[in-house]
Design a protein around this motif. Structure first.
Motif, PDB file in Angstrom:
ATOM      1  N   HIS A 149       7.082  53.610  24.412  1.00 37.17           N
ATOM      2  CA  HIS A 149       7.692  54.905  24.750  1.00 37.17           C
ATOM      3  C   HIS A 149       7.639  55.162  26.258  1.00 37.17           C
ATOM      4  N   ILE A 150       6.479  54.952  26.835  1.00 34.85           N
ATOM      5  CA  ILE A 150       6.325  55.239  28.267  1.00 34.85           C
ATOM      6  C   ILE A 150       7.147  54.254  29.101  1.00 34.85           C
ATOM      7  N   VAL A 151       7.043  52.980  28.813  1.00 36.13           N
ATOM      8  CA  VAL A 151       7.797  51.979  29.574  1.00 36.13           C
ATOM      9  C   VAL A 151       9.294  52.160  29.355  1.00 36.13           C
ATOM     10  N   GLY A 152       9.708  52.415  28.114  1.00 37.01           N
ATOM     11  CA  GLY A 152      11.124  52.625  27.817  1.00 37.01           C
ATOM     12  C   GLY A 152      11.680  53.846  28.549  1.00 37.01           C
ATOM     13  N   ALA A 153      10.910  54.924  28.555  1.00 36.30           N
ATOM     14  CA  ALA A 153      11.351  56.131  29.255  1.00 36.30           C
ATOM     15  C   ALA A 153      11.459  55.874  30.752  1.00 36.30           C
ATOM     16  N   LEU A 154      10.519  55.123  31.308  1.00 32.00           N
ATOM     17  CA  LEU A 154      10.578  54.813  32.737  1.00 32.00           C
ATOM     18  C   LEU A 154      11.757  53.891  33.057  1.00 32.00           C
ATOM     19  N   ILE A 155      12.038  52.940  32.195  1.00 28.19           N
ATOM     20  CA  ILE A 155      13.189  52.052  32.409  1.00 28.19           C
ATOM     21  C   ILE A 155      14.484  52.858  32.327  1.00 28.19           C
ATOM     22  N   ALA A 156      14.578  53.753  31.356  1.00 31.63           N
ATOM     23  CA  ALA A 156      15.772  54.603  31.239  1.00 31.63           C
ATOM     24  C   ALA A 156      15.919  55.486  32.474  1.00 31.63           C
ATOM     25  N   PHE A 157      14.824  56.020  32.963  1.00 28.52           N
ATOM     26  CA  PHE A 157      14.862  56.866  34.148  1.00 28.52           C
ATOM     27  C   PHE A 157      15.302  56.079  35.380  1.00 28.52           C
ATOM     28  N   VAL A 158      14.750  54.893  35.564  1.00 31.99           N
ATOM     29  CA  VAL A 158      15.116  54.072  36.723  1.00 31.99           C
ATOM     30  C   VAL A 158      16.580  53.655  36.634  1.00 31.99           C
ATOM     31  N   THR A 159      17.039  53.306  35.451  1.00 29.48           N
ATOM     32  CA  THR A 159      18.443  52.939  35.272  1.00 29.48           C
ATOM     33  C   THR A 159      19.354  54.126  35.577  1.00 29.48           C
ATOM     34  N   PHE A 160      19.015  55.287  35.068  1.00 32.83           N
ATOM     35  CA  PHE A 160      19.797  56.503  35.331  1.00 32.83           C
ATOM     36  C   PHE A 160      19.793  56.819  36.825  1.00 32.83           C
ATOM     37  N   SER A 161      18.643  56.749  37.460  1.00 33.02           N
ATOM     38  CA  SER A 161      18.532  57.049  38.887  1.00 33.02           C
ATOM     39  C   SER A 161      19.323  56.061  39.731  1.00 33.02           C
ATOM     40  N   THR A 162      19.299  54.795  39.354  1.00 35.62           N
ATOM     41  CA  THR A 162      20.066  53.787  40.084  1.00 35.62           C
ATOM     42  C   THR A 162      21.561  54.074  39.970  1.00 35.62           C
ATOM     43  N   GLY A 163      22.002  54.425  38.784  1.00 29.44           N
ATOM     44  CA  GLY A 163      23.403  54.787  38.594  1.00 29.44           C
ATOM     45  C   GLY A 163      23.800  55.998  39.432  1.00 29.44           C
ATOM     46  N   ILE A 164      22.936  56.980  39.495  1.00 31.31           N
ATOM     47  CA  ILE A 164      23.204  58.185  40.291  1.00 31.31           C
ATOM     48  C   ILE A 164      23.247  57.839  41.773  1.00 31.31           C
ATOM     49  N   LEU A 165      22.354  56.981  42.233  1.00 33.13           N
ATOM     50  CA  LEU A 165      22.372  56.575  43.636  1.00 33.13           C
ATOM     51  C   LEU A 165      23.642  55.821  43.989  1.00 33.13           C
ATOM     52  N   MET A 166      24.101  54.962  43.093  1.00 31.19           N
ATOM     53  CA  MET A 166      25.351  54.235  43.344  1.00 31.19           C
ATOM     54  C   MET A 166      26.530  55.201  43.368  1.00 31.19           C
ATOM     55  N   LEU A 167      26.535  56.166  42.474  1.00 29.68           N
ATOM     56  CA  LEU A 167      27.585  57.180  42.459  1.00 29.68           C
ATOM     57  C   LEU A 167      27.547  58.024  43.728  1.00 29.68           C
ATOM     58  N   ALA A 168      26.354  58.372  44.188  1.00 25.46           N
ATOM     59  CA  ALA A 168      26.211  59.162  45.414  1.00 25.46           C
ATOM     60  C   ALA A 168      26.703  58.387  46.629  1.00 25.46           C
ATOM     61  N   ARG A 169      26.437  57.092  46.666  1.00 26.64           N
ATOM     62  CA  ARG A 169      26.920  56.273  47.785  1.00 26.64           C
ATOM     63  C   ARG A 169      28.443  56.247  47.799  1.00 26.64           C
ATOM     64  N   TRP A 170      29.042  56.021  46.632  1.00 22.44           N
ATOM     65  CA  TRP A 170      30.493  56.000  46.528  1.00 22.44           C
ATOM     66  C   TRP A 170      31.091  57.347  46.937  1.00 22.44           C
ATOM     67  N   GLU A 171      30.480  58.423  46.465  1.00 24.75           N
ATOM     68  CA  GLU A 171      30.973  59.767  46.791  1.00 24.75           C
ATOM     69  C   GLU A 171      30.841  60.048  48.284  1.00 24.75           C
ATOM     70  N   GLY A 172      29.748  59.621  48.895  1.00 19.43           N
ATOM     71  CA  GLY A 172      29.564  59.811  50.332  1.00 19.43           C
ATOM     72  C   GLY A 172      30.621  59.078  51.136  1.00 19.43           C
TER      73      GLY A 172
END
Length: 177
Positions: A9-32
Motif C-alpha cells: 500500500h505504501i510503496v504503491g501509493a508512493l509510486i502512483a504519486f511520483v507517476t502523477f507528479s512526473t506527469g504534472i511536471l511534464m504538462l507544466a513544462r509544455w504549458e510554460g
C-alpha cells in the motif's frame, strides 16, 4: 502476509504519486513553453517585428521597453498577478506539507496502532490531485481577471532585470577594452 500488503500500500501509493507528479511536471513544462511562445507572438504583433527578429540586438531596446511597460509593477493587474503567484506558491507548499503529514501519519499509526492503516496512504495521490486541480482553476481565474498567469509579471520583470544587467556588463566591458 499482512506486512507485505501494508508495504505494498505504501510503496504503491508512493509510486502512483511520483507517476502523477512526473506527469504534472511534464504538462507544466509544455504549458510554460506554449505560454512563452504565445507571449513572443503577442510581442511580435505589438512591435511589428517577426518572432525570429525579436532577439536581434537592434530591436533589443524596443523589446525591453515594451516588456517593461507591459509588466510594470505600477499596473494593478501586474500586482494582482504577483499576489496570485505568491498565493499559488503558498498553496503548493501547503499541499506538499499535507501530503508529507499524511504519509508520516499513516506510517506512525500503522506502526503504533494497526497495520491496516496503510490503506490510507492512497490519500496522498488524492490530495495531490485536489491541490493540482484547485491550483489550475486558480491560475485560470487569475488569467481571466488580470490577463496574466500567477506570477507572470514578476517573472517577466526578473528576466528584464537580467537582460538589462547583461547589457550593462557588456557595455562596461566594451568601455574598459
Amino acid at each position: 502476509m499482512a506486512i507485505f500488503i501494508a508495504i505494498g500500500h505504501i510503496v504503491g501509493a508512493l509510486i502512483a504519486f511520483v507517476t502523477f507528479s512526473t506527469g504534472i511536471l511534464m504538462l507544466a513544462r509544455w504549458e510554460g513553453e506554449r505560454n512563452q511562445k504565445f507571449a513572443l507572438q503577442e510581442m511580435s504583433l505589438a512591435l511589428g517585428i517577426s518572432v525570429g527578429e525579436l532577439n536581434n540586438p537592434e530591436h533589443e531596446s524596443m523589446v525591453v521597453h515594451f516588456a517593461a511597460t507591459k509588466f510594470s509593477s505600477e499596473l494593478l493587474r501586474n500586482r494582482l498577478s504577483d499576489l496570485c503567484g505568491l498565493v499559488q506558491t503558498g498553496w503548493g507548499w501547503m499541499g506538499a506539507l499535507i501530503q508529507v503529514g499524511i504519509l508520516l501519519g499513516v506510517i506512525w499509526y500503522s506502526v503504533t496502532d494497526d497495520i491496516s492503516n496503510t490503506v490510507h496512504a492512497w490519500w496522498i495521490t488524492a490530495v495531490a490531485f485536489f491541490f493540482w486541480i484547485s491550483s489550475a482553476l486558480f491560475a485560470l481565474a487569475c488569467k481571466l481577471l488580470t490577463g496574466r498567469f500567477p506570477g507572470q509579471a514578476r517573472q517577466a520583470r526578473k528576466m528584464l532585470a537580467e537582460v538589462v544587467e547583461q547589457r550593462v556588463v557588456a557595455t562596461d566591458e566594451a568601455y574598459i577594452a
